[in-house]
Design a protein around this motif. Sequence first.
Motif, PDB file in Angstrom:
ATOM      1  N   TRP A  57       0.764  -1.146   1.454  1.00  0.00           N
ATOM      2  CA  TRP A  57       1.014  -1.577   2.826  1.00  0.00           C
ATOM      3  C   TRP A  57       0.662  -0.476   3.825  1.00  0.00           C
ATOM      4  CZ3 TRP A  57       6.156  -3.577   0.615  1.00  0.00           C
ATOM      5  CH2 TRP A  57       5.972  -4.869   0.110  1.00  0.00           C
ATOM      6  N   GLU A  60      -3.074  -0.405   4.315  1.00  0.00           N
ATOM      7  CA  GLU A  60      -3.507  -1.468   5.225  1.00  0.00           C
ATOM      8  C   GLU A  60      -3.272  -1.070   6.679  1.00  0.00           C
ATOM      9  OE1 GLU A  60      -1.379  -4.874   3.762  1.00  0.00           O
ATOM     10  OE2 GLU A  60      -2.683  -5.059   1.999  1.00  0.00           O
ATOM     11  N   LEU A  61      -2.160  -0.401   6.952  1.00  0.00           N
ATOM     12  CA  LEU A  61      -1.892   0.064   8.311  1.00  0.00           C
ATOM     13  C   LEU A  61      -2.921   1.105   8.743  1.00  0.00           C
ATOM     14  CD1 LEU A  61       2.013   0.433   8.330  1.00  0.00           C
ATOM     15  CD2 LEU A  61       0.648  -1.322   9.490  1.00  0.00           C
ATOM     16  N   THR A  62      -3.259   2.038   7.835  1.00  0.00           N
ATOM     17  CA  THR A  62      -4.198   3.104   8.194  1.00  0.00           C
ATOM     18  C   THR A  62      -5.609   2.577   8.425  1.00  0.00           C
ATOM     19  OG1 THR A  62      -4.732   3.710   5.895  1.00  0.00           O
ATOM     20  CG2 THR A  62      -2.879   4.872   6.959  1.00  0.00           C
ATOM     21  N   ARG A  64      -6.190   0.041  10.238  1.00  0.00           N
ATOM     22  CA  ARG A  64      -6.187  -0.583  11.564  1.00  0.00           C
ATOM     23  C   ARG A  64      -5.743   0.350  12.685  1.00  0.00           C
ATOM     24  NH1 ARG A  64      -2.908  -5.246   9.111  1.00  0.00           N
ATOM     25  NH2 ARG A  64      -4.515  -6.451   8.084  1.00  0.00           N
ATOM     26  N   TYR A  65      -4.910   1.345  12.350  1.00  0.00           N
ATOM     27  CA  TYR A  65      -4.264   2.144  13.392  1.00  0.00           C
ATOM     28  C   TYR A  65      -4.375   3.637  13.094  1.00  0.00           C
ATOM     29  CZ  TYR A  65      -1.999  -2.412  14.028  1.00  0.00           C
ATOM     30  OH  TYR A  65      -1.757  -3.740  14.198  1.00  0.00           O
ATOM     31  N   ARG A  69       0.576   5.544  15.299  1.00  0.00           N
ATOM     32  CA  ARG A  69       0.910   4.110  15.382  1.00  0.00           C
ATOM     33  C   ARG A  69       1.379   3.597  14.021  1.00  0.00           C
ATOM     34  NH1 ARG A  69       3.420   0.202  17.354  1.00  0.00           N
ATOM     35  NH2 ARG A  69       2.391  -1.812  17.440  1.00  0.00           N
ATOM     36  N   CYS A  70       0.771   4.071  12.944  1.00  0.00           N
ATOM     37  CA  CYS A  70       1.207   3.672  11.593  1.00  0.00           C
ATOM     38  C   CYS A  70       2.665   4.045  11.365  1.00  0.00           C
ATOM     39  CB  CYS A  70       0.341   4.342  10.527  1.00  0.00           C
ATOM     40  SG  CYS A  70      -1.345   3.741  10.425  1.00  0.00           S
ATOM     41  N   ILE A  73       4.987   1.775  13.429  1.00  0.00           N
ATOM     42  CA  ILE A  73       5.140   0.458  12.793  1.00  0.00           C
ATOM     43  C   ILE A  73       6.012   0.578  11.548  1.00  0.00           C
ATOM     44  CG2 ILE A  73       3.911  -1.391  11.561  1.00  0.00           C
ATOM     45  CD1 ILE A  73       1.534  -0.793  13.537  1.00  0.00           C
ATOM     46  N   TRP A  74       5.731   1.590  10.723  1.00  0.00           N
ATOM     47  CA  TRP A  74       6.489   1.801   9.484  1.00  0.00           C
ATOM     48  C   TRP A  74       7.970   1.976   9.778  1.00  0.00           C
ATOM     49  CZ3 TRP A  74       6.505   0.915   4.623  1.00  0.00           C
ATOM     50  CH2 TRP A  74       7.400   1.584   3.796  1.00  0.00           C
TER      51      TRP A  74
END
Length: 144
Positions: A57, A60-62, A64-65, A69-70, A73-74
Motif C-alpha cells: 500500500w 502505491e502511495l509513492t 502517486r505522491y 503527502r504519503c 495520507i498514511w
Amino acid sequence: MHFITGGAFNGKRKWVKKEYNRNQEKQWLSAYNGFPLPFTIPENHLVEVVLEGIEVWVKELTMRYDADRCREIWNGCLEAWISWEKERAERKLIVIGTDITKGIVPVKEENRLWRDVTGWAYQDVAAKSDKVDVIWYGLNQTIK
C-alpha cells in the motif's frame, strides 16, 4: 493495535494465525490479494481485523505522491484505524508489514522513495501500536 514485521517469507502470517487463534472471526484484508488501502475500517467489520502487506500500500502511495503527502495520507489511515479499534473494547487491529528497509540501497529513485517512506510508515505504526513483534524464521521477538 499490534504491529508485526519481519523479512519476506519468515512466517509472519503463520505466526499471526497461531497467536490469534481464538473463537473470534477475523477480517483479513491483504494487499497481496489486491485489496486496496483501507482508508477507514467499516463499522460492520468483525472484532479482529488483520491488515497485511502494508508495504504494498505504501508503494502505491509513492507512485502517486511525494514523501510528505504519503506520510500525511498514511497517518490519516492510522488515526482512522485506531479510532475504529478504540470504539469497542473487544476490537483488535493487527497490522503486518514486510521489512524492506534493510540491505542494499536501491539504485532507482522510485525504489529508494518506496524504501524510505516504508521505513517512516513503520516508525509511525510502531509508535502508535500497543505491541510490536518482529518475526524471523517463524520466531517472534516482542520489541514493544
